[in-house]
Each structure stands twice: as C-alpha cells, then as structure tokens.
Design a protein around this motif. Structure first.
Motif, PDB file in Angstrom:
ATOM      1  N   MET A 195       1.134  -1.103   0.205  1.00  0.00           N
ATOM      2  CA  MET A 195       0.174   0.212  -0.239  1.00  0.00           C
ATOM      3  C   MET A 195       0.898   1.272   0.195  1.00  0.00           C
ATOM      4  O   MET A 195       1.849   1.404   0.596  1.00  0.00           O
ATOM      5  N   ILE A 196       0.578   1.773  -1.276  1.00  0.00           N
ATOM      6  CA  ILE A 196       1.142   3.439  -0.813  1.00  0.00           C
ATOM      7  C   ILE A 196       0.333   4.425  -0.097  1.00  0.00           C
ATOM      8  O   ILE A 196      -0.408   4.361   0.222  1.00  0.00           O
ATOM      9  N   LYS A 197       1.064   5.846   0.096  1.00  0.00           N
ATOM     10  CA  LYS A 197       0.201   6.848   0.888  1.00  0.00           C
ATOM     11  C   LYS A 197      -0.615   7.041   0.607  1.00  0.00           C
ATOM     12  O   LYS A 197      -2.288   7.192   0.962  1.00  0.00           O
ATOM     13  N   SER A 198      -0.840   7.779  -1.130  1.00  0.00           N
ATOM     14  CA  SER A 198      -2.340   7.793  -1.681  1.00  0.00           C
ATOM     15  C   SER A 198      -3.443   6.567  -1.796  1.00  0.00           C
ATOM     16  O   SER A 198      -4.631   7.441  -1.247  1.00  0.00           O
ATOM     17  N   GLU A 199      -2.497   5.286  -0.987  1.00  0.00           N
ATOM     18  CA  GLU A 199      -3.772   4.541  -1.161  1.00  0.00           C
ATOM     19  C   GLU A 199      -4.342   4.219  -0.199  1.00  0.00           C
ATOM     20  O   GLU A 199      -6.045   4.583   0.720  1.00  0.00           O
ATOM     21  N   LEU A 200      -3.483   4.335   1.284  1.00  0.00           N
ATOM     22  CA  LEU A 200      -4.021   4.751   2.959  1.00  0.00           C
ATOM     23  C   LEU A 200      -5.489   5.707   2.809  1.00  0.00           C
ATOM     24  O   LEU A 200      -6.167   6.203   3.376  1.00  0.00           O
ATOM     25  N   ILE A 201      -4.647   6.861   2.217  1.00  0.00           N
ATOM     26  CA  ILE A 201      -5.075   8.271   1.979  1.00  0.00           C
ATOM     27  C   ILE A 201      -6.863   7.806   1.936  1.00  0.00           C
ATOM     28  O   ILE A 201      -7.650   8.634   2.148  1.00  0.00           O
ATOM     29  N   GLN A 202      -6.500   7.221   0.461  1.00  0.00           N
ATOM     30  CA  GLN A 202      -7.962   6.939  -0.320  1.00  0.00           C
ATOM     31  C   GLN A 202      -9.370   5.843   0.491  1.00  0.00           C
ATOM     32  O   GLN A 202     -10.373   6.436   1.008  1.00  0.00           O
ATOM     33  N   LEU A 203      -8.367   4.843   1.380  1.00  0.00           N
ATOM     34  CA  LEU A 203      -8.978   4.227   2.179  1.00  0.00           C
ATOM     35  C   LEU A 203      -9.443   4.733   4.039  1.00  0.00           C
ATOM     36  O   LEU A 203     -10.544   4.269   4.021  1.00  0.00           O
ATOM     37  N   ILE A 204      -8.888   5.463   4.082  1.00  0.00           N
ATOM     38  CA  ILE A 204      -9.733   6.520   5.189  1.00  0.00           C
ATOM     39  C   ILE A 204     -10.407   7.337   4.925  1.00  0.00           C
ATOM     40  O   ILE A 204     -11.726   7.677   5.651  1.00  0.00           O
ATOM     41  N   THR A 205     -10.297   7.847   3.526  1.00  0.00           N
ATOM     42  CA  THR A 205     -11.795   8.663   3.410  1.00  0.00           C
ATOM     43  C   THR A 205     -12.512   8.055   2.888  1.00  0.00           C
ATOM     44  O   THR A 205     -13.927   8.842   3.078  1.00  0.00           O
ATOM     45  N   GLU A 206     -12.734   6.889   2.623  1.00  0.00           N
ATOM     46  CA  GLU A 206     -13.380   5.684   2.148  1.00  0.00           C
ATOM     47  C   GLU A 206     -14.682   5.799   3.281  1.00  0.00           C
ATOM     48  O   GLU A 206     -15.390   5.171   3.060  1.00  0.00           O
ATOM     49  N   ARG A 207     -13.885   4.885   4.697  1.00  0.00           N
ATOM     50  CA  ARG A 207     -14.135   4.627   5.812  1.00  0.00           C
ATOM     51  C   ARG A 207     -15.345   5.833   6.715  1.00  0.00           C
ATOM     52  O   ARG A 207     -15.403   5.178   7.577  1.00  0.00           O
ATOM     53  N   ASN A 208     -14.527   7.273   6.285  1.00  0.00           N
ATOM     54  CA  ASN A 208     -14.606   7.755   7.381  1.00  0.00           C
ATOM     55  C   ASN A 208     -15.699   9.002   6.086  1.00  0.00           C
ATOM     56  O   ASN A 208     -14.654  10.266   6.052  1.00  0.00           O
ATOM     57  N   PRO A 209     -16.841   8.245   5.353  1.00  0.00           N
ATOM     58  CA  PRO A 209     -17.025   9.987   4.601  1.00  0.00           C
ATOM     59  C   PRO A 209     -17.329  11.341   4.932  1.00  0.00           C
ATOM     60  O   PRO A 209     -17.522  12.063   4.168  1.00  0.00           O
ATOM     61  N   HIS A 210     -17.611  10.958   6.527  1.00  0.00           N
ATOM     62  CA  HIS A 210     -17.385  13.319   6.833  1.00  0.00           C
ATOM     63  C   HIS A 210     -16.228  13.232   7.191  1.00  0.00           C
ATOM     64  O   HIS A 210     -16.382  14.824   7.045  1.00  0.00           O
ATOM     65  N   LEU A 211     -15.177  12.833   6.885  1.00  0.00           N
ATOM     66  CA  LEU A 211     -14.305  13.610   6.390  1.00  0.00           C
ATOM     67  C   LEU A 211     -13.505  14.039   4.641  1.00  0.00           C
ATOM     68  O   LEU A 211     -13.730  12.979   3.899  1.00  0.00           O
ATOM     69  N   PHE A 212     -13.066  14.830   4.788  1.00  0.00           N
ATOM     70  CA  PHE A 212     -12.755  15.613   3.480  1.00  0.00           C
ATOM     71  C   PHE A 212     -11.229  15.143   3.266  1.00  0.00           C
ATOM     72  O   PHE A 212     -10.507  14.804   3.348  1.00  0.00           O
ATOM     73  N   GLN A 213     -11.360  15.282   1.876  1.00  0.00           N
ATOM     74  CA  GLN A 213     -10.149  14.244   1.362  1.00  0.00           C
ATOM     75  C   GLN A 213      -9.283  14.887   0.979  1.00  0.00           C
ATOM     76  O   GLN A 213      -7.673  14.664   1.899  1.00  0.00           O
ATOM     77  N   ARG A 214      -8.427  16.345   1.656  1.00  0.00           N
ATOM     78  CA  ARG A 214      -7.894  17.308   2.074  1.00  0.00           C
ATOM     79  C   ARG A 214      -7.022  17.076   3.448  1.00  0.00           C
ATOM     80  O   ARG A 214      -5.973  17.032   3.229  1.00  0.00           O
ATOM     81  N   ASP A 215      -9.074  17.445   3.994  1.00  0.00           N
ATOM     82  CA  ASP A 215      -7.405  16.893   5.123  1.00  0.00           C
ATOM     83  C   ASP A 215      -7.637  15.498   5.375  1.00  0.00           C
ATOM     84  O   ASP A 215      -6.735  15.975   6.643  1.00  0.00           O
ATOM     85  N   VAL A 216      -7.975  14.204   5.499  1.00  0.00           N
ATOM     86  CA  VAL A 216      -7.724  13.172   5.575  1.00  0.00           C
ATOM     87  C   VAL A 216      -5.740  13.338   4.874  1.00  0.00           C
ATOM     88  O   VAL A 216      -4.766  12.937   6.082  1.00  0.00           O
ATOM     89  N   GLU A 217      -5.327  13.933   4.269  1.00  0.00           N
ATOM     90  CA  GLU A 217      -4.035  14.122   3.116  1.00  0.00           C
ATOM     91  C   GLU A 217      -3.796  14.393   4.862  1.00  0.00           C
ATOM     92  O   GLU A 217      -2.590  13.987   4.926  1.00  0.00           O
ATOM     93  N   ARG A 218      -3.940  15.714   4.938  1.00  0.00           N
ATOM     94  CA  ARG A 218      -3.107  16.216   6.001  1.00  0.00           C
ATOM     95  C   ARG A 218      -2.838  15.506   7.052  1.00  0.00           C
ATOM     96  O   ARG A 218      -1.855  15.379   7.243  1.00  0.00           O
ATOM     97  N   ILE A 219      -4.316  15.145   7.966  1.00  0.00           N
ATOM     98  CA  ILE A 219      -3.533  13.939   8.906  1.00  0.00           C
ATOM     99  C   ILE A 219      -2.709  13.612   8.996  1.00  0.00           C
ATOM    100  O   ILE A 219      -1.189  13.288   9.708  1.00  0.00           O
ATOM    101  N   VAL A 220      -2.627  12.491   7.604  1.00  0.00           N
ATOM    102  CA  VAL A 220      -1.190  11.459   7.151  1.00  0.00           C
ATOM    103  C   VAL A 220      -0.464  12.001   6.954  1.00  0.00           C
ATOM    104  O   VAL A 220       0.990  11.032   7.818  1.00  0.00           O
ATOM    105  N   ASN A 221       0.224  13.368   6.158  1.00  0.00           N
ATOM    106  CA  ASN A 221       0.970  14.119   6.403  1.00  0.00           C
ATOM    107  C   ASN A 221       1.547  14.518   7.257  1.00  0.00           C
ATOM    108  O   ASN A 221       2.822  14.548   7.609  1.00  0.00           O
ATOM    109  N   THR A 222       0.949  15.165   8.203  1.00  0.00           N
ATOM    110  CA  THR A 222       1.346  15.362   9.820  1.00  0.00           C
ATOM    111  C   THR A 222       2.438  14.293  10.578  1.00  0.00           C
ATOM    112  O   THR A 222       2.819  13.989  11.163  1.00  0.00           O
TER     113      THR A 222
END
Length: 93
Positions: A1-28
């Motif tokens: 799994m690469i980072k973009s796949e991780l971000i996509q998976l988290i976004t799919e499992r948490n539809p109340h979160l925006f992808q840009r926010d999930v990306e910011r969290i993972v990067n942080t």
C-alpha cells in the motif's frame, strides 16, 4: 500500500471527512514520526510497533563492479520492530 492508497481508504471509511483533511492528517503523522526519529527519539505505536534509529559505524566496503575497496561513512538508519499484536495478526493467532 502506498500513501495515496492509505489516504483513499481512510476517506472511504470516514465519509464525513474531506480527502484534503485526511491527506493533511496522514502527512502530519508521517512528518512527526520523521521529526522524532531525526531528533533521536523512539516512536512507539502500541499494537503496531516501534520506530527507532540505529547507528552504523564507518566501515570498509567494496565496489562490486571493480572490486576496489572504498570507505563507507558512518550513518544513522531507521529501524522498525513489530509489536506483539501485529505479529499475532500476521501469524493468524
């Protein structure tokens, strides 16, 4: 799994979160792990494992193409040790 796949998976499992926010969290999270390791600290994620830094001393190496001896400088390398829960899940216990 690469980072973009991780971000996509988290976004799919948490539809109340925006992808840009999930990306910011993972990067942080990754940035903080890198920062802690570069400061010489150990990062432990319970149930997953621990990241630490190991020192490798200077040594004499060999150029595989020419066979010539070369000096390899000392360096610090990241090290990961799996946690008990991760090992058990991988081994089907």
């Amino acid at each position: 799994m690469i980072k973009s796949e991780l971000i996509q998976l988290i976004t799919e499992r948490n539809p109340h979160l925006f992808q840009r926010d999930v990306e910011r969290i993972v990067n942080t999270v990754f940035d903080e792990i890198i920062h802690a390791l570069s400061a010489g600290d150990r990062v432990e994620l319970r149930g997953f494992g621990a990241f630490s830094v190991k020192e490798r001393g200077a040594r004499a190496g060999r150029n595989p193409r020419t066979g010539e001896t070369v000096s390899v400088a000392a360096k610090r390398v990241p090290y990961f040790k799996t946690g008990k829960e991760l090992r058990e899940r991988l081994n089907g216990k």
